[in-house]
Write an enzyme that holds these catalytic residues in place. Structure first.
Site, PDB file in Angstrom:
ATOM      1  N   THR A   1     -75.714 -16.715 107.880  1.00  0.00           N
ATOM      2  CA  THR A   1     -76.027 -17.168 106.513  1.00  0.00           C
ATOM      3  C   THR A   1     -74.975 -18.114 105.949  1.00  0.00           C
ATOM      4  OG1 THR A   1     -77.257 -15.134 106.105  1.00  0.00           O
ATOM      5  CG2 THR A   1     -76.529 -16.345 104.157  1.00  0.00           C
TER       6      THR A   1
ATOM      7  N   GLU B   1     -80.739  -2.366 118.865  1.00  0.00           N
ATOM      8  CA  GLU B   1     -80.139  -1.893 117.603  1.00  0.00           C
ATOM      9  C   GLU B   1     -80.575  -0.460 117.342  1.00  0.00           C
ATOM     10  OE1 GLU B   1     -80.217  -4.692 114.327  1.00  0.00           O
ATOM     11  OE2 GLU B   1     -80.677  -3.100 112.878  1.00  0.00           O
TER      12      GLU B   1
ATOM     13  N   ASP C   1     -82.052 -13.828 119.445  1.00  0.00           N
ATOM     14  CA  ASP C   1     -81.631 -12.870 118.423  1.00  0.00           C
ATOM     15  C   ASP C   1     -82.856 -12.227 117.760  1.00  0.00           C
ATOM     16  OD1 ASP C   1     -79.685 -11.575 116.841  1.00  0.00           O
ATOM     17  OD2 ASP C   1     -79.884 -13.077 115.251  1.00  0.00           O
ATOM     18  N   HIS C   2     -82.809 -10.927 117.579  1.00  0.00           N
ATOM     19  CA  HIS C   2     -83.888 -10.179 116.909  1.00  0.00           C
ATOM     20  C   HIS C   2     -85.280 -10.465 117.476  1.00  0.00           C
ATOM     21  CE1 HIS C   2     -81.420  -8.303 113.810  1.00  0.00           C
ATOM     22  NE2 HIS C   2     -80.774  -9.445 113.725  1.00  0.00           N
TER      23      HIS C   2
ATOM     24  N   GLY D   1     -74.836  -9.182 110.384  1.00  0.00           N
ATOM     25  CA  GLY D   1     -74.578  -9.379 108.956  1.00  0.00           C
ATOM     26  C   GLY D   1     -73.143  -9.756 108.656  1.00  0.00           C
TER      27      GLY D   1
ATOM     28  N   HIS E   1     -77.944  -8.167 106.565  1.00  0.00           N
ATOM     29  CA  HIS E   1     -78.179  -9.590 106.821  1.00  0.00           C
ATOM     30  C   HIS E   1     -78.274 -10.323 105.486  1.00  0.00           C
ATOM     31  CE1 HIS E   1     -79.963  -7.764 110.544  1.00  0.00           C
ATOM     32  NE2 HIS E   1     -79.250  -8.723 111.095  1.00  0.00           N
TER      33      HIS E   1
ATOM     34  N   ASN F   1     -72.320 -11.127 114.653  1.00  0.00           N
ATOM     35  CA  ASN F   1     -73.365 -12.093 114.331  1.00  0.00           C
ATOM     36  C   ASN F   1     -73.096 -12.697 112.957  1.00  0.00           C
ATOM     37  OD1 ASN F   1     -74.439 -10.866 116.613  1.00  0.00           O
ATOM     38  ND2 ASN F   1     -76.528 -10.984 115.846  1.00  0.00           N
TER      39      ASN F   1
HETATM   40  P1  13P Z   1     -75.670 -13.055 108.450  1.00  0.00           P
HETATM   41  O1  13P Z   1     -76.734 -14.085 108.305  1.00  0.00           O
HETATM   42  O2  13P Z   1     -75.638 -12.091 107.308  1.00  0.00           O
HETATM   43  O3  13P Z   1     -74.344 -13.606 108.789  1.00  0.00           O
HETATM   44  O4  13P Z   1     -76.124 -12.148 109.694  1.00  0.00           O
HETATM   45  C1  13P Z   1     -76.391 -12.788 110.904  1.00  0.00           C
HETATM   46  C2  13P Z   1     -77.027 -11.861 111.864  1.00  0.00           C
HETATM   47  O5  13P Z   1     -76.771 -10.673 111.872  1.00  0.00           O
HETATM   48  C3  13P Z   1     -77.947 -12.454 112.833  1.00  0.00           C
HETATM   49  O6  13P Z   1     -78.510 -11.516 113.664  1.00  0.00           O
END
Ligand code: 13P
Length: 285
Positions: free
Chosen positions: A235, A134, A82-83, A211, A182, A232
């Site tokens: 958090t 993205e 991821d990212h 997010g 996010h 995704n």
């Molecule tokens: P959150 O942590 O806001 O749920 O977002 C997760 C995310 O987008 C990971 O790439």
């Protein structure tokens, strides 16, 4: 073999209008919680490891461990970086065994984002891996625990650009900016569903919503109805695990560390299972 790519796991999600959850892990117990839910529900999942979390693990051992674990499962699972922020970290991720990668060049101008994404698609092809990119920018940091971020409509995804981006890069899934951030939200989130519908009308590949934490059941279901296929979510799992630990420690009852981890893991399982149900994820076959 249960290890699959985004292309495989999301191929039915576009025509059948559902989403598959992507949950990040930065340690074995959270990864295990996510995989156990997938196996128990008999539903696919995307297990992510964010580049921002590489510092918590020994990547060259952690990813092969997860890969082996996933290969023994019955449900299809994507092992997703991821990212990823550079070609070097993407190459490292592919070398250690991710079946899918995200290149996040969303802070760069269109041409640079497209060019880097194209290079990642070419590289990933050699490994048989899928690529997410993205366009537009979803603000807020991975693991951000500030008092919240507000989305900036100036950096929402442009539908025309989305169409040319997909054509220019050959990317397999596209993360869009339509009002999510996010980490925690400042105020109540408002998704631009008309914009999402317009993007969907111009792009055939799976669309990704970053997010996810802090959105309501309605937000998710509306976004899925308008074309989101991968969500995704991180958090909330993290905060809930910490909350579960705090609650059990506050009782003062003597507790072993493995029992503490079992408590947090159990909470993560509950959160992940609830989200998978909300996303309407279906079995692959
Ligand atoms: P959150 O942590 O806001 O749920 O977002 C997760 C995310 O987008 C990971 O790439």
């Amino acid at each position: 073999m249960a290890l699959v790519t985004l292309k495989e796991v999301l191929k039915k999600a576009v025509p059948e209008k559902y989403a598959v959850g992507s949950f990040n892990a930065a340690d074995h117990s959270v990864a295990e919680a996510i995989l156990e839910v997938s196996e128990n529900l008999g539903l696919p999942v995307i297990l992510g490891v964010a580049e921002a979390h590489f510092r918590y693990v020994h990547l060259e051992s952690f990813v092969p461990f997860l890969r082996k674990r996933i290969e023994g499962l019955r449900t299809p699972v994507v092992l997703h970086l991821d990212h990823g922020l550079s070609l070097d970290s993407i190459r490292r991720g592919l070398d250690v065994g991710f079946s899918s990668v995200m290149i996040d060049a969303s802070s760069l101008p269109y041409e640079e984002n497209a060019s880097l994404t194209r290079q990642v698609v070419e590289l990933a092809q050699k490994y048989g891996a899928s690529v997410e990119a993205e366009l537009g920018h979803v603000a807020g940091g991975e693991g951000d625990l500030t008092d919240g971020t507000e989305p900036d409509p100036n950096v929402y995804t442009d539908p025309e650009q989305a169409s040319s981006f997909v054509e220019d890069t050959g990317v397999h899934a596209l993360a869009v900016a339509i009002g999510t951030v996010h980490g925690p939200y400042k105020g109540t989130p408002h998704l631009d569903l008309d914009l999402l519908a317009e993007i969907r009308s111009k792009v055939e590949i799976p669309l990704v919503l970053h997010g996810g934490s802090g959105l309501s059941k309605d937000d998710f279901q509306n976004a899925i109805a308008k074309g989101i296929n991968k969500i995704n979510f991180f958090t909330e799992c993290s905060l809930e695990a910490v909350q579960a630990a705090r609650a059990v420690l506050a009782t003062g009852t003597p507790m072993s560390y493995p029992d503490l981890i079992a408590t947090t893991k159990s909470r993560v399982r509950e959160v992940v299972a609830k989200q998978i149900q909300i996303f309407g994820t279906r079995p692959l076959k």
